[in-house]
Enzyme design. Structure first.
Site, PDB file in Angstrom:
ATOM      1  N   ILE A  20       0.938  -1.158  -0.338  1.00 54.78           N
ATOM      2  CA  ILE A  20      -0.206   0.027   0.009  1.00 54.78           C
ATOM      3  C   ILE A  20       1.178   1.722  -0.125  1.00 54.78           C
ATOM      4  CG2 ILE A  20      -0.686   0.011   2.523  1.00 54.78           C
ATOM      5  CD1 ILE A  20      -2.950   0.880  -0.017  1.00 54.78           C
ATOM      6  N   SER A  42      11.580   0.406   7.813  1.00 54.05           N
ATOM      7  CA  SER A  42      10.122  -0.917   7.150  1.00 54.05           C
ATOM      8  C   SER A  42      11.433  -1.753   7.447  1.00 54.05           C
ATOM      9  CB  SER A  42      10.007  -0.394   6.006  1.00 54.05           C
ATOM     10  OG  SER A  42       9.373  -1.612   5.871  1.00 54.05           O
ATOM     11  N   ARG A  43      11.072  -3.065   7.686  1.00 51.24           N
ATOM     12  CA  ARG A  43      11.831  -3.886   7.713  1.00 51.24           C
ATOM     13  C   ARG A  43      12.327  -4.698   6.694  1.00 51.24           C
ATOM     14  NH1 ARG A  43      10.082  -4.208  12.822  1.00 51.24           N
ATOM     15  NH2 ARG A  43      11.169  -4.731  14.614  1.00 51.24           N
ATOM     16  N   LYS A  96      -6.216   2.739   6.968  1.00 57.97           N
ATOM     17  CA  LYS A  96      -6.930   1.991   7.178  1.00 57.97           C
ATOM     18  C   LYS A  96      -7.071   0.555   7.473  1.00 57.97           C
ATOM     19  CE  LYS A  96      -8.806  -0.226   3.708  1.00 57.97           C
ATOM     20  NZ  LYS A  96      -8.680  -1.977   3.653  1.00 57.97           N
ATOM     21  N   ASP A 174     -11.605  -6.825   5.382  1.00 56.89           N
ATOM     22  CA  ASP A 174     -10.417  -5.001   5.042  1.00 56.89           C
ATOM     23  C   ASP A 174     -10.654  -4.102   4.311  1.00 56.89           C
ATOM     24  OD1 ASP A 174      -6.984  -4.698   5.384  1.00 56.89           O
ATOM     25  OD2 ASP A 174      -7.732  -4.780   2.845  1.00 56.89           O
TER      26      ASP A 174
END
Length: 314
Positions: A20, A42-43, A96, A174
């Site tokens: 996303i 971030s990983r 969201k 979702d």
């Protein structure tokens, strides 16, 4: 180009550089002169030309000059990240849904208020081109029937994303919560859920399909059907019959029909619109934390009749 070069732009960091973020957040920020993408945490990899940290804590410690963060990770770990960022005095934008539970969302709202920072619970489908005109047309009209169909192929849109099948991942809600975010934005009368049927794959912890029934307490017929087993094309549509005509939203709110005639829309894009709103909230010292769509989801689980379906394999 991944960020604005305007020296007056507000530095912002993205936390969670997944699908996303790459598909929507990063391109939106690259076109927005109000923001400069200054770092990521971030990983799963960063953004070329932008400083990357392995954890949010490391980013917050090293970059006190970044006043805003956009949290794009799945909902379950989002509360801890948002709380950490708020405690560090940063403005926070939440993908969201804004949390894995309502209590989390309300707690974050209180923490942001106490810290004097902006908290923005973003609902990208509310920024679809047809939503604001739909809300305006419905104002003052009386809905008589509402029918929502939100059906897509989970393998197409969420390939290999195991978290959505775990508790807190929401399953079919979702995408379904996108429809609920539009409904709660445009419906001129308050609705509450009266019944739901949730279908769970026998090997998964969250539903793959859901059928919902709503009421306004005054005879309105309102239903919604969500399904992740759709084949042959996505269906994201909403039809509302009123005492003075019919409204239809198609393609997730991107197309609007009034009494069968399509309306010409000005489409600036969902995520560019969200970042414009975030910038305005920061400038005005306000927050926007609307949990109404998540309340409907919580009620669906509370009232839900559970059915067991065939196992799902990605």
């Amino acid at each position: 180009m991944t960020a604005s070069s305007d020296t007056n732009a507000l530095a912002i960091a993205i936390v969670g550089v997944g699908k996303i973020a790459r598909d929507q957040h990063i391109p939106a920020l690259a076109r927005d002169p109000r923001f400069q993408l200054a770092a990521t945490a971030s990983r799963s990899g960063g953004v070329q030309g932008v400083e990357t940290f392995e954890t949010l804590g490391a980013l917050l410690a090293a970059r006190p000059d970044i006043p805003a963060v956009s949290l794009c990770m799945p909902p379950v770990p989002r509360f801890a990240a948002a709380r950490e960022a708020i405690a560090a005095g940063r403005h926070v934008m939440l993908e969201k849904p804004p949390g894995a539970s309502l209590a989390e969302v309300f707690r974050l709202e209180a923490l942001a208020r106490q810290a004097g920072v902006t908290l923005f619970a973003s609902w990208h489908s509310r920024a679809a081109a047809g939503v604001a005109p739909a809300r305006e047309w419905l104002a003052g009209r009386r809905p008589k029937r509402i029918r929502i169909d939100w059906k897509e192929d989970v393998r197409k849109w969420h390939p290999g994303q195991a978290w959505i099948w775990e508790p807190g991942g929401l399953g079919v809600f979702d995408p379904g919560i996108n429809a609920l975010s539009i409904l709660t934005e445009i419906c001129p009368v308050p609705l509450h859920l009266t019944a739901s049927t949730l279908t769970f794959p026998e090997n998964r912890a969250t539903p793959i399909a859901a059928d919902l029934t709503f009421t306004d307490g005054d005879g309105l017929d309102a239903t919604a059907g969500f399904d992740w087993r759709q084949e042959g094309g996505d269906i994201w549509q909403m039809e509302i019959d009123t005492d003075a005509g019919q409204l239809r939203l198609l393609d997730g709110g991107a197309r609007l029909f009034i009494d069968g005639q399509e309306t010409t829309l000005d489409d600036t894009g969902e995520y560019p619109t969200l970042y414009r709103q975030f910038g305005q909230l920061i400038a005005e010292g306000r927050s926007d934390v609307d949990a109404a769509p998540l309340i409907h989801v919580a009620d669906a689980f509370m009232l839900g009749r559970h059915l067991r379906g065939d196992p799902f394999h990605d």
